[in-house]
Design an enzyme around this catalytic site. Structure first.
Site, PDB file in Angstrom:
ATOM      1  N   HIS A  56       0.819  -1.215   0.000  1.00 45.56           N
ATOM      2  CA  HIS A  56       0.000   0.000   0.000  1.00 45.56           C
ATOM      3  C   HIS A  56       0.856   1.270   0.000  1.00 45.56           C
ATOM      4  O   HIS A  56       0.330   2.366  -0.172  1.00 45.56           O
ATOM      5  CB  HIS A  56      -0.995   0.009   1.170  1.00 45.56           C
ATOM      6  CG  HIS A  56      -0.409   0.311   2.520  1.00 45.56           C
ATOM      7  ND1 HIS A  56      -0.085  -0.665   3.428  1.00 45.56           N
ATOM      8  CD2 HIS A  56      -0.113   1.482   3.128  1.00 45.56           C
ATOM      9  CE1 HIS A  56       0.382  -0.113   4.529  1.00 45.56           C
ATOM     10  NE2 HIS A  56       0.376   1.208   4.374  1.00 45.56           N
ATOM     11  N   ASP A  87       0.403  -7.520   1.481  1.00 47.53           N
ATOM     12  CA  ASP A  87       0.780  -6.120   1.649  1.00 47.53           C
ATOM     13  C   ASP A  87       2.293  -5.917   1.623  1.00 47.53           C
ATOM     14  O   ASP A  87       2.859  -5.191   2.438  1.00 47.53           O
ATOM     15  CB  ASP A  87       0.201  -5.560   2.947  1.00 47.53           C
ATOM     16  CG  ASP A  87       0.198  -4.037   2.985  1.00 47.53           C
ATOM     17  OD1 ASP A  87       0.516  -3.422   1.944  1.00 47.53           O
ATOM     18  OD2 ASP A  87      -0.115  -3.469   4.053  1.00 47.53           O
ATOM     19  N   SER A 165       4.609   2.744   7.731  1.00 43.17           N
ATOM     20  CA  SER A 165       4.329   1.599   6.864  1.00 43.17           C
ATOM     21  C   SER A 165       5.538   1.202   6.029  1.00 43.17           C
ATOM     22  O   SER A 165       6.160   2.041   5.377  1.00 43.17           O
ATOM     23  CB  SER A 165       3.175   1.926   5.926  1.00 43.17           C
ATOM     24  OG  SER A 165       1.943   1.671   6.541  1.00 43.17           O
TER      25      SER A 165
END
Length: 509
Positions: A56, A87, A165
């Protein structure tokens, strides 16, 4: 060649700040040009001159730049591989000077409960490199907000925030034990990382070009009630789960059966609550054994069938989405659509469409290969569509008397129609009758809504030259504008500094 290894957590040149530019498509209005979005995230260098981050963060990108901690130079990066289910994404940098400065991290093992970890990245609250510490709180199969799947996940107490992230979580030996990817919005200091064994699985997928996680998508029932166990002839010492239904297109359709009681998967006994006991994780959902395998691996099912125990060998060739009709969420990809006779906008149901449109559809099992759920997105109001406005959202069963299961079949049924009108029939029994129009007539209707194309590029059946010729023949007076690239200029959206997406209480960071 790049190839320095980080010797301690204070050696920051494995940490990478990622700058992403991506296209955002509006699935509610699929004919519109995309907008441009920008955000930042984190990543880290591993052996082999590769950078790991979240899907993402970089998975739907059109352009990516990376910057090492304590460096001021941004380097163009290339997306080498991405798996949205877990992911994770892998980047490459061609500039040799980047690798002369970069230091790689070794990948360790999935951490144990209460193990101390340090999270490295570039979260909000400043521009620079940040380290936070904490402990592993929980290890279990859990929801991945980005991939919308259940995979092994590690909950940590370390404070992590948007921008973290893709950052590395390392142990005391400075080995990667996880990749930060999401937090829980309904709690404090509840973050999650993708554990090391999922990261290794992804790296192996890239190496072997065998992308994906096996999934059988079985509908099962737990056997915690002793009277239910008695009904299936289970002995006192036996535990397991019972199969209630199997998708028609499943790889186990002719091997396992409804009402089979699954007692063991390979050498692991299945508990009555659907868990299995593992030495490293203690207790985890039985599906972990399936999706931690590689696509194509063989698994032995020990089942109780009509009171008799038997072993069934299954090749794990299904993925999470291969047996169901709804299209998985895509990133940076234009929506597929077709406009029938300049009036009826049709799309396949996808998770993107559900989000943008605000409607919900059941993810049905496939009965035909490549089957999709085709719906009427909207009716472009004109003299031919008048009175059909309330049919937006209807599922289409047939077009011109032909059952359609994919967008390609729908386009074929439209283009091969020899009748005066198109007949569209919906699953609820509604009918739409629309005159069959020429390309020129249909384009006139579309121009009223400033729509340039009657279908997406993946569905085009006539050449651009044919369409252009038809328009010129009809004295289409709008000036034709060309650019060197051939691409239209895209509107620019307000740029963002971090990627923030929410799903079921979990937020990608």
């Amino acid at each position: 060649m790049g190839r320095n290894k980080a010797s301690s957590s204070s050696d920051k040149q494995f940490a990478v700040k990622i700058y992403t530019t991506a296209l955002d498509y509006d699935y509610q209005f699929p004919w519109k040009s995309p907008t441009i979005s920008r955000w930042t995230g984190s990543g880290f260098v591993i052996e082999g001159n590769k950078i790991i981050t979240n899907a993402h963060v970089a998975g739907g990108s059109t352009f990516v730049e990376v910057e090492l901690a304590n460096d001021s130079i941004k380097y163009a990066a290339k997306l080498m591989a991405v798996n949205h289910e877990c992911d994770l994404a892998m980047l490459e940098v061609e500039d040799e000077s980047f690798w002369q400065k970069a230091k790689s991290l070794e990948i360790g093992e999935t951490p144990t409960q209460l193990q101390k970890i340090a999270v490295h990245g570039f979260p909000i609250g400043g521009e620079g490199y940040c380290i936070t510490t904490g402990k592993v709180s929980r290890i279990e199969n859990d929801w991945y907000a980005h991939g919308e799947q259940m995979l092994l996940s590690t909950q940590v107490s370390a404070p992590i925030n948007p921008g973290n992230s893709g950052g590395a979580a390392v142990d005391k030996e400075n080995k990667v034990v996880g990749v930060v990817h999401q937090s829980l919005t309904r709690g404090q200091n509840i973050g999650y990382m993708i554990p090391a064994n999922i990261l290794k699985h992804f790296i192996e997928q890239v190496r072997t070009n065998n992308m994906g996680f096996p999934s059988l998508n079985l509908d099962i029932q737990k056997m915690e009630n002793r009277f239910l166990r008695e009904k299936y002839g289970m002995k006192e010492h036996q535990t397991g789960i019972v199969i209630r239904s199997i998708p028609p297109m499943s790889c186990v359709k002719d091997k396992l059966q409804e009402d089979d009681v699954i007692l063991k998967l390979n050498d692991h006994y299945v508990n009555n609550d659907g868990t299995v006991n593992l030495e490293s994780i203690t207790r985890v959902d039985y599906r972990y054994l399936i999706n931690s395998s590689k696509l194509g691996d063989e698994m032995v099912f020990t089942v109780l069938r009509e009171g008799k125990k038997c072993c069934v060998k299954v090749d794990l060739t299904d993925t999470f989405d291969s047996t169901h009709t709804m299209i998985s969420r895509t990133h940076g990809q234009p929506p597929s659509y077709c406009i029938i006779a300049g009036s009826v906008v049709v799309q396949p149901v996808s998770k993107n469409l559900q989000t943008d449109w605000g409607r919900s559809y059941t993810n049905q099992v496939k009965k035909h290969k490549n089957e999709q759920i085709l719906v009427i997105n909207t009716l472009l109001k004109n003299r031919y569509s008048q009175g059909y406005e309330g049919l937006a959202g209807e599922i289409i069963d047939s077009v011109n008397g032909v059952e359609v299961h994919t967008m390609q079949e729908l386009v074929k049924a439209v283009t091969e129609n020899t009748q005066k009108n198109h007949l569209i029939e919906t699953r609820s029994g509604k009918q739409l009758v629309i005159p069959k129009l020429s390309i020129v007539e249909a384009n006139e209707l579309l121009r009223a809504y400033d729509i340039e194309h009657d279908c997406s590029a993946d569905l085009k059946t006539t050449s651009e030259a044919d369409t252009l010729l038809a328009e010129l023949t009809h004295h289409y007076i709008r000036p034709l504008q060309f650019s060197e690239s051939g691409d239209s200029q895209l509107p620019i959206a307000a740029s963002s500094t971090v990627s923030m997406r929410e799903n079921s209480g979990y937020r990608c960071l």
